[in-house]
Motif scaffolding. Structure first.
Motif, short mmCIF file in Angstrom:
data_model
loop_
_atom_site.label_atom_id
_atom_site.label_comp_id
_atom_site.label_asym_id
_atom_site.label_seq_id
_atom_site.Cartn_x
_atom_site.Cartn_y
_atom_site.Cartn_z
N VAL A 163 0.84 -1.20 0.00
CA VAL A 163 0.00 0.00 0.00
C VAL A 163 0.87 1.25 0.00
O VAL A 163 0.60 2.22 -0.72
CB VAL A 163 -0.96 0.00 1.20
CG1 VAL A 163 -1.66 1.36 1.34
CG2 VAL A 163 -1.99 -1.12 1.06
N LEU A 164 1.95 1.24 0.80
CA LEU A 164 2.86 2.39 0.85
C LEU A 164 3.48 2.64 -0.52
O LEU A 164 3.61 3.80 -0.95
CB LEU A 164 3.94 2.16 1.90
CG LEU A 164 4.99 3.28 2.05
CD1 LEU A 164 4.32 4.61 2.40
CD2 LEU A 164 6.02 2.90 3.12
N ALA A 165 3.86 1.57 -1.22
CA ALA A 165 4.42 1.73 -2.56
C ALA A 165 3.40 2.36 -3.50
O ALA A 165 3.73 3.23 -4.32
CB ALA A 165 4.87 0.38 -3.10
N ARG A 174 -9.15 4.87 -3.59
CA ARG A 174 -9.99 4.10 -4.52
C ARG A 174 -9.13 3.30 -5.49
O ARG A 174 -9.42 2.11 -5.76
CB ARG A 174 -10.91 5.05 -5.28
CG ARG A 174 -11.78 4.35 -6.34
CD ARG A 174 -12.78 5.30 -6.95
NE ARG A 174 -13.74 5.75 -5.96
CZ ARG A 174 -14.75 6.57 -6.23
NH1 ARG A 174 -14.90 7.04 -7.46
NH2 ARG A 174 -15.59 6.93 -5.29
N GLN A 175 -8.09 3.91 -6.01
CA GLN A 175 -7.21 3.20 -6.94
C GLN A 175 -6.46 2.07 -6.25
O GLN A 175 -6.26 1.01 -6.85
CB GLN A 175 -6.23 4.20 -7.56
CG GLN A 175 -6.89 5.18 -8.52
CD GLN A 175 -5.97 6.31 -8.94
OE1 GLN A 175 -5.11 6.75 -8.16
NE2 GLN A 175 -6.13 6.80 -10.16
N ILE A 176 -6.05 2.31 -5.00
CA ILE A 176 -5.39 1.25 -4.24
C ILE A 176 -6.34 0.07 -4.04
O ILE A 176 -5.97 -1.10 -4.19
CB ILE A 176 -4.89 1.79 -2.88
CG1 ILE A 176 -3.75 2.78 -3.09
CG2 ILE A 176 -4.44 0.65 -1.97
CD1 ILE A 176 -3.33 3.51 -1.83
N ALA A 177 -7.58 0.39 -3.70
CA ALA A 177 -8.59 -0.67 -3.50
C ALA A 177 -8.79 -1.48 -4.77
O ALA A 177 -8.86 -2.73 -4.72
CB ALA A 177 -9.91 -0.03 -3.05
N GLN A 178 -8.85 -0.82 -5.90
CA GLN A 178 -9.04 -1.52 -7.17
C GLN A 178 -7.83 -2.38 -7.50
O GLN A 178 -7.97 -3.51 -7.98
CB GLN A 178 -9.30 -0.50 -8.29
CG GLN A 178 -10.63 0.22 -8.16
CD GLN A 178 -10.77 1.37 -9.15
OE1 GLN A 178 -9.78 1.81 -9.75
NE2 GLN A 178 -11.99 1.86 -9.33
N SER A 183 -11.79 -3.34 -0.34
CA SER A 183 -12.71 -2.23 -0.28
C SER A 183 -11.95 -0.92 -0.09
O SER A 183 -10.81 -0.91 0.41
CB SER A 183 -13.71 -2.41 0.86
OG SER A 183 -13.06 -2.27 2.12
N GLU A 184 -12.57 0.19 -0.50
CA GLU A 184 -11.93 1.49 -0.30
C GLU A 184 -11.74 1.77 1.19
O GLU A 184 -10.76 2.39 1.58
CB GLU A 184 -12.79 2.58 -0.95
CG GLU A 184 -12.10 3.94 -0.99
CD GLU A 184 -12.88 4.96 -1.79
OE1 GLU A 184 -12.58 6.15 -1.67
OE2 GLU A 184 -13.80 4.56 -2.54
N VAL A 191 -3.80 2.86 4.93
CA VAL A 191 -3.05 4.11 4.85
C VAL A 191 -2.96 4.76 6.23
O VAL A 191 -1.89 5.24 6.64
CB VAL A 191 -3.70 5.08 3.84
CG1 VAL A 191 -3.02 6.45 3.89
CG2 VAL A 191 -3.61 4.51 2.42
N SER A 192 -4.06 4.76 6.97
CA SER A 192 -4.05 5.35 8.32
C SER A 192 -3.07 4.62 9.22
O SER A 192 -2.33 5.24 10.00
CB SER A 192 -5.46 5.30 8.92
OG SER A 192 -6.35 6.10 8.19
#
Length: 220
Positions: A163-165, A174-178, A183-184, A191-192
């Motif tokens: 996720v950090l990358a 949203r893009q990370i979720a996809q 899920s978003e 991220v949190s």
């Protein structure tokens, strides 16, 4: 920067440094030094005076170590009294811990005093866009600190590192979720957690860290 002139207040306890910074600003297009101050108390007085004439600076370039009232004490006062004014720290201290402290206090930039005119200009442009700017030398130190044993990236799970990358690539939640088929809301939670574990204030800091730590290269 936009077409208007960017107004800057220079705060440093050494007159020769203030003159040097003013000389830097003279070569940056559409930038004007609207005043100088030798310490935090004088800076707040100058800001009050400028505010009375509706001439507040857009940016305060703030030294950290000064008599009477230092930068760490001055910064939150500026942010509380004049939230529209951005603060960029300009210091000789290349210490990630000190940088973390002032960023938490509300600075949007951290520059070392050997920065050139173009880097100073880049920091101001970023500040006006509400983006964070960290001196190039500091991002390397910051990445090294974050990779130290028992702290930093080593504390992240494999999924969090991924996720950090993605944050480093500029992806939204949203893009990370996809990308990860989650899920978003789960992406936002990741991220949190990353920001909390790495003691970061923003996605911008996280993105800089991801780039300097080589996480993007590891995905290619």
């Amino acid at each position: 920067m936009d077409d208007r002139t960017v107004k800057v207040l220079i705060v440093d306890d050494h007159a020769v440094v203030r003159r040097g910074i003013a000389a830097y600003l003279e070569v940056v297009e559409d930038v004007q030094a609207v005043g100088e101050a030798g310490d935090g108390k004088e800076a707040l007085e100058k800001l009050a005076e400028l505010d009375a004439y509706d001439n507040l600076p857009d940016i305060v370039l703030l030294d950290l170590i000064m008599p009477r009232m230092d930068g760490a004490a001055t910064l939150p006062e500026i942010r509380a009294r004049y939230p529209q004014v951005k603060v960029v720290v300009l210091t000789s201290f290349a210490e990630p811990e000190r940088m973390n402290t002032v960023m938490r206090l509300g600075a949007v930039g951290y520059l070392l005093k050997d920065a050139g005119p173009q880097e100073v200009a880049s920091a101001m442009r970023a500040a006006l866009r509400d983006e964070m700017y960290i001196d190039t030398a500091m991002t390397k130190k910051f990445a090294q600190m974050m990779n130290s044993p028992a702290t930093g990236i080593s504390t992240l799970t494999d999924r969090e590192r991924t996720v950090l990358a993605l944050v480093g690539e500029g992806r939204s939640n949203r893009q990370i979720a996809q990308e990860l088929f989650i899920s978003e809301r789960t992406a936002r939670t990741h991220v949190s957690n990353i920001l909390r574990k790495l003691d970061l204030r923003s996605r911008t800091q996280a993105a800089l860290l991801a780039v300097d730590a080589g996480l993007l290269a590891s995905r290619s």
